[in-house]
Scaffold this motif. Structure first.
Motif, short mmCIF file in Angstrom:
data_model
loop_
_atom_site.label_atom_id
_atom_site.label_comp_id
_atom_site.label_asym_id
_atom_site.label_seq_id
_atom_site.Cartn_x
_atom_site.Cartn_y
_atom_site.Cartn_z
N SER A 39 116.59 24.73 22.60
CA SER A 39 116.72 24.06 21.29
C SER A 39 115.42 23.38 20.88
O SER A 39 115.05 23.38 19.71
CB SER A 39 117.87 23.04 21.32
N GLY A 162 120.22 18.85 22.70
CA GLY A 162 120.56 20.19 23.14
C GLY A 162 121.19 20.13 24.51
O GLY A 162 121.21 19.07 25.15
N ILE A 167 120.41 27.59 22.45
CA ILE A 167 119.92 27.22 21.12
C ILE A 167 121.13 26.76 20.33
O ILE A 167 122.04 27.53 20.07
CB ILE A 167 119.22 28.39 20.41
#
Length: 184
Positions: A39, A162, A167
Motif C-alpha cells: 500500500s 495498510g 494493496i
C-alpha cells in the motif's frame, strides 16, 4: 543464517523521482523500506503521477528492491531490516550499503516522510509516528505515536497504513491525504 556470498553484495539500485528537477528538494518521501508493504509503494507511485505541488520533493517509491522482488520486509541479501541501519555505511552488509545510499538523498532535506504499508504479517490500525518535537503532525487525523528518544537533525515521520502486504485503496488514499496535509 545469512548467506556469506550475498551478505556484502551491493543492493540493487532504487528509482529516484524529483518533482522539480531544477530545484533542490526540501522533502524526501520513501516507500518500500519493507518490500512487502505494497500500500505504501502504491501510494508513492500514485504521488509521482499526481503531484503538482509547489514544494520540491524527492520520492523513492521502492527503497528495498531486493525485498520487494522476494516479497519480504527484510533485505534477503543479508536478512537484515534496513530501517534500523540508517545512516548506514559504504562498507558492510547489503542493507548498511542501501541505507548509506539513501543518506545521500536525505542531505539538505527539511523533512523525511517514510511511508509504510503493513507487512504481510502485520494486521494493524493506521498510525503516524514522529518525535514529539515535530509540530507539523499536530493537525493530522490519525493515531499519533510519539517518541521522545529519537535524535537526528532531520525530522523523520513514519506514516503507516495498510496490512497483510496487500494493496488496499483506502490505505493508499490515507497515505496520500496525510502527505498532502503535511506538504500544505
Amino acid at each position: 543464517m545469512p548467506n556469506i556470498f550475498t551478505y556484502f553484495k551491493s543492493p540493487p539500485p532504487f528509482e529516484v523521482w524529483h518533482s522539480h528537477p531544477n530545484q533542490t528538494s526540501q522533502v524526501l518521501i520513501t516507500a518500500g523500506m519493507h518490500g512487502d508493504e505494497l500500500s505504501s509503494i502504491e501510494a508513492a507511485e500514485s504521488l509521482i503521477k499526481s503531484y503538482r505541488g509547489h514544494v520540491p520533493i524527492t520520492i523513492i517509491p521502492i527503497l528495498n528492491q531486493a525485498g520487494f522482488d522476494q516479497f519480504q520486509s527484510i533485505n534477503p541479501l543479508d536478512n537484515r531490516d534496513p530501517i534500523y541501519l540508517y545512516p548506514g555505511s559504504r562498507f558492510g552488509s547489503s542493507s548498511t550499503q542501501l541505507m548509506n545510499q539513501l543518506s545521500f538523498y536525505t542531505r539538505g532535506k527539511k523533512l523525511w516522510i517514510d511511508l509504510h504499508g503493513g507487512a504481510q504479517n502485520e494486521h494493524l490500525n493506521p498510525f503516524i509516528w514522529a518525535a514529539d518535537s515535530y509540530p507539523i503532525i499536530s493537525h493530522l487525523k490519525g493515531r499519533t505515536l510519539v517518541n521522545d528518544t529519537y535524535t537526528c537533525d532531520l525530522p523523520y515521520i513514519i506514516l503507516e497504513a495498510g496490512e497483510l502486504g496487500k494493496i488496499d485503496q483506502s490505505s493508499v488514499k490515507l497515505h496520500l491525504s496525510w502527505v498532502i496535509d503535511i506538504l500544505d
